[in-house]
Design a protein around this motif. Structure first.
Motif, PDB file in Angstrom:
ATOM      1  N   ASN A 189      -6.120   3.190  -9.009  1.00  0.00           N
ATOM      2  CA  ASN A 189      -6.926   2.486  -9.716  1.00  0.00           C
ATOM      3  C   ASN A 189      -7.718   1.685  -8.888  1.00  0.00           C
ATOM      4  N   GLY A 190      -7.747   2.106  -7.551  1.00  0.00           N
ATOM      5  CA  GLY A 190      -8.545   1.201  -6.608  1.00  0.00           C
ATOM      6  C   GLY A 190      -8.061   0.291  -5.778  1.00  0.00           C
ATOM      7  N   THR A 191      -6.643  -0.149  -6.397  1.00  0.00           N
ATOM      8  CA  THR A 191      -5.902  -1.304  -5.772  1.00  0.00           C
ATOM      9  C   THR A 191      -4.828  -0.717  -4.767  1.00  0.00           C
ATOM     10  N   ALA A 192      -4.668  -1.278  -3.728  1.00  0.00           N
ATOM     11  CA  ALA A 192      -3.582  -0.864  -2.640  1.00  0.00           C
ATOM     12  C   ALA A 192      -2.243  -1.498  -3.397  1.00  0.00           C
ATOM     13  N   VAL A 193      -1.238  -0.694  -3.648  1.00  0.00           N
ATOM     14  CA  VAL A 193      -0.096  -1.054  -4.123  1.00  0.00           C
ATOM     15  C   VAL A 193       1.134  -0.756  -3.187  1.00  0.00           C
ATOM     16  N   ARG A 194       0.857  -0.071  -1.913  1.00  0.00           N
ATOM     17  CA  ARG A 194       2.061   0.215  -1.188  1.00  0.00           C
ATOM     18  C   ARG A 194       1.457   0.646   0.237  1.00  0.00           C
ATOM     19  N   MET A 195       2.188   0.206   1.263  1.00  0.00           N
ATOM     20  CA  MET A 195       1.597   0.866   2.540  1.00  0.00           C
ATOM     21  C   MET A 195       3.032   1.481   3.251  1.00  0.00           C
ATOM     22  N   ALA A 196       2.895   2.407   4.218  1.00  0.00           N
ATOM     23  CA  ALA A 196       4.116   2.857   4.946  1.00  0.00           C
ATOM     24  C   ALA A 196       3.455   3.394   6.256  1.00  0.00           C
ATOM     25  N   TRP A 219       1.629  -0.796  15.478  1.00  0.00           N
ATOM     26  CA  TRP A 219       1.943  -0.694  14.338  1.00  0.00           C
ATOM     27  C   TRP A 219       0.946   0.092  13.432  1.00  0.00           C
ATOM     28  N   ARG A 220       1.129   1.022  12.888  1.00  0.00           N
ATOM     29  CA  ARG A 220       0.167   1.914  12.193  1.00  0.00           C
ATOM     30  C   ARG A 220       0.959   2.297  10.730  1.00  0.00           C
ATOM     31  N   GLY A 221      -0.268   2.718   9.906  1.00  0.00           N
ATOM     32  CA  GLY A 221       0.091   3.278   8.695  1.00  0.00           C
ATOM     33  C   GLY A 221      -1.117   3.312   7.829  1.00  0.00           C
ATOM     34  N   ILE A 222      -0.716   3.895   6.382  1.00  0.00           N
ATOM     35  CA  ILE A 222      -1.669   4.246   5.397  1.00  0.00           C
ATOM     36  C   ILE A 222      -0.980   3.530   4.115  1.00  0.00           C
ATOM     37  N   ALA A 223      -2.220   3.113   3.264  1.00  0.00           N
ATOM     38  CA  ALA A 223      -1.891   2.676   2.048  1.00  0.00           C
ATOM     39  C   ALA A 223      -2.047   3.702   0.802  1.00  0.00           C
ATOM     40  N   GLN A 224      -1.247   3.491  -0.254  1.00  0.00           N
ATOM     41  CA  GLN A 224      -1.175   4.315  -1.331  1.00  0.00           C
ATOM     42  C   GLN A 224      -2.189   3.291  -2.390  1.00  0.00           C
ATOM     43  N   PHE A 225      -3.288   3.880  -3.118  1.00  0.00           N
ATOM     44  CA  PHE A 225      -4.140   3.213  -4.111  1.00  0.00           C
ATOM     45  C   PHE A 225      -3.782   3.651  -5.335  1.00  0.00           C
TER      46      PHE A 225
END
Length: 546
Positions: free
Chosen positions: A350-357, A342-348
């Protein structure tokens, strides 16, 4: 306690003139104390509001277009003439990310100076890369900037001579939608801003994509008036179409890669997965949206791997890694255990992760990560597990001040096993018997470890074992159990084969920084065990053996 002000911030606080800063959407992000003294509006209640809300409705369009002179509403509800030359700050793609400037009241300058300023502004509009226009119902365009000839080939006189000129030159496929928006503006009951995108037929016959930023001004007793800025976005539209084609190519490549795709909204906990994702975990009849994302994933992940998987992606969210990739055991819909990546990357924001894909892979279908002969994980998976164990141990040590005590859940041990006399078996009985011997060795090793441990085949007759949550004495005992189990003769067809193993052991108390450090230490201990016929050798770091 608020952070101390920088010298530049202290200077802004002392300035007698009001300093205003907004973001790209005109939301006020900074004001110095002079704002309250000038306008009467409290700074605290003004921050977070749109600057355009304080501007006279007749002047908001001009301000958005870049005119520095406008009327501002003061706390006493009166509007006064102001000058605010906003200086935009842009990113690498030349997109505006903020604006800042000094606000100065100019009411006393007089109407004549203001009119002269407006005339200078009109001349400035003629130089920008877009067509500034004004139109009234029944009259057509009352103003057009000279750029209309460069962008579309028509002279200002040609365009303004016919009230229906614009409608006659909008692309037929876009005309119906454009007329609905245009008519709504002409007969609107209140002022508002709007935007249109359409194709225009140029004098040369070429099709030009236009983005039209507009505002309708509604005043009692006179026809509605529209003002706007037409921008040539043909190149941008071509890029968008290419992105769509790229997305389609990506979707096709994804299907070809045989990976499952997932997209997780961390704010709502809604997880969207592809059909291939469900196929990999054997849940073909399940919907693609899962409202409780982490709960859905936990049901798939083997309980002994929960903590390690969660730690992997949370380390990414905390900024320790630019992305995450973790291998784990999952319960397939058929009931069998499968190894997945399982691998992915987050979208930030204002410094907060709001989404990962990311994606999900079946390691049995990735030969480099999974050994088809022994049905054990391979070198990449083992290194990944060991890397996570090192990180957890290091985090535990930093929180506790010293190295964790024996039995602490972050302690671990690495074992490297090399079979004795395996080459002789291959040479005398053939590779077919050697392969079956490796398969039986793998099954015996699996019976000697706990569910939280990992057995992997590294290469040839070399195996690695990762023992988690174990103290040094427990790791040595477990290694001796393995040596005893592997020393028992094997029955392979008509042959009885004896093939023991030399085992090197290194524990987390060694405090190494990398996976390679631990593997080298385990290899050194294994070599000493083999050369001195010790069976098991525990790495001590000073040349001594146990």
């Amino acid at each position: 306690m608020p952070a101390p002000l920088t010298p530049s911030e202290e200077l802004l606080q002392l300035l007698p003139d009001a300093v205003v800063q907004t973001d790209a959407w005109w939301i006020i992000t900074y004001l110095n104390p002079a704002w309250h003294k000038l306008t009467g509006h409290p700074v605290e209640r003004t921050l977070g509001q749109s600057l355009l809300d304080f501007v006279h409705p007749d002047d908001t369009g001009a301000l958005r277009a870049g005119m520095p002179v406008f009327r501002l509403r003061f706390a006493d509800s009166a509007h006064r003439w102001m000058r605010l030359q906003l200086h935009p700050k842009t990113d690498a793609a030349d997109r505006v990310i903020s604006r800042q400037g000094v606000l100065i009241e100019i009411t006393e300058i007089g109407e004549q100076v203001l009119m002269e300023d407006r005339q200078r502004f009109l001349r400035l509009l003629e130089t920008i890369d877009g067509v500034v226009w004004e139109a009234e119902l029944g009259v057509g365009n009352t103003f057009l900037s000279p750029q209309v000839e460069r962008l579309f080939g028509y002279s200002v006189e040609e365009w303004r001579a016919d009230p229906g000129f614009w409608r006659a030159h909008v692309h037929p496929d876009d005309l119906a939608e454009a007329l609905v928006i245009d008519d709504a503006a002409y007969y609107a009951k209140h002022s508002y801003a709007y935007e249109m995108s359409y194709r225009l037929i140029a004098k040369s016959g070429d099709v030009v994509w236009v983005r039209d930023l507009c505002r309708v001004d509604v005043d009692d007793g006179r026809p509605n008036r529209m003002i706007g800025l037409m921008i040539d976005v043909t190149e941008q539209k071509s890029t968008e179409l290419e992105l769509v084609r790229s997305d389609n190519r990506y979707a096709l490549a994804t299907r070809g890669s045989n990976d499952g795709i997932w997209d997780w909204n961390l704010q709502t906990d809604v997880l969207h997965v592809s059909q291939r994702f469900h196929e990999i975990v054997g849940l073909d009849d399940t919907g693609h949206l899962h409202e409780n994302g982490w709960q859905f994933l936990q049901q798939l992940i083997d309980p002994d791997d929960h903590q390690r998987v969660e730690a992997a992606y949370r380390r990414h969210l905390s900024g320790h890694h630019p992305n995450f990739s973790v291998d784990f055991r999952a319960r397939h819909g058929s009931g069998r255990l499968v190894w997945l990546n399982w691998r992915g990357i987050a979208q930030f924001e204002n410094g907060t992760a709001v989404r990962m894909a990311g994606s999900l892979s079946d390691l049995a279908e990735r030969g480099s990560s999974y050994d088809a002969l022994t049905n054990l994980p391979g070198r990449p998976l083992f290194r990944d597990r060991l890397e996570h164990a090192i990180a957890l141990h290091r985090d535990g040590a930093s929180k506790g001040g010293d190295a964790p005590s024996p039995g602490h859940t972050t302690t671990f041990a690495v074992l490297l096993l090399d079979l004795d006399r395996f080459k002789a078996v291959n040479d005398s009985l053939g590779h077919h018997v050697g392969d079956q011997l490796l398969q039986q060795v793998a099954r015996r090793l699996e019976t000697c470890v706990r569910p939280i441990d990992l057995v992997a085949r590294m290469s040839g007759d070399e195996f690695n074992v990762l023992l988690e949550s174990i103290d040094p004495e427990g790791a040595a005992d477990r290694a001796r159990q393995m040596a005893a189990a592997l020393a028992t003769p094997y029955r392979i067809g008509p042959h009885t084969v004896t093939c023991g193993a030399s085992i090197g052991v290194v524990g987390s108390q060694a405090g190494f920084a990398t996976t390679d450090d631990y593997l080298r230490a385990a290899d050194a201990a294994m070599y000493q065990a083999k050369s001195q016929a010790l069976g098991v050798c525990v790495f001590s770091g000073n040349g001594d053996t146990n």
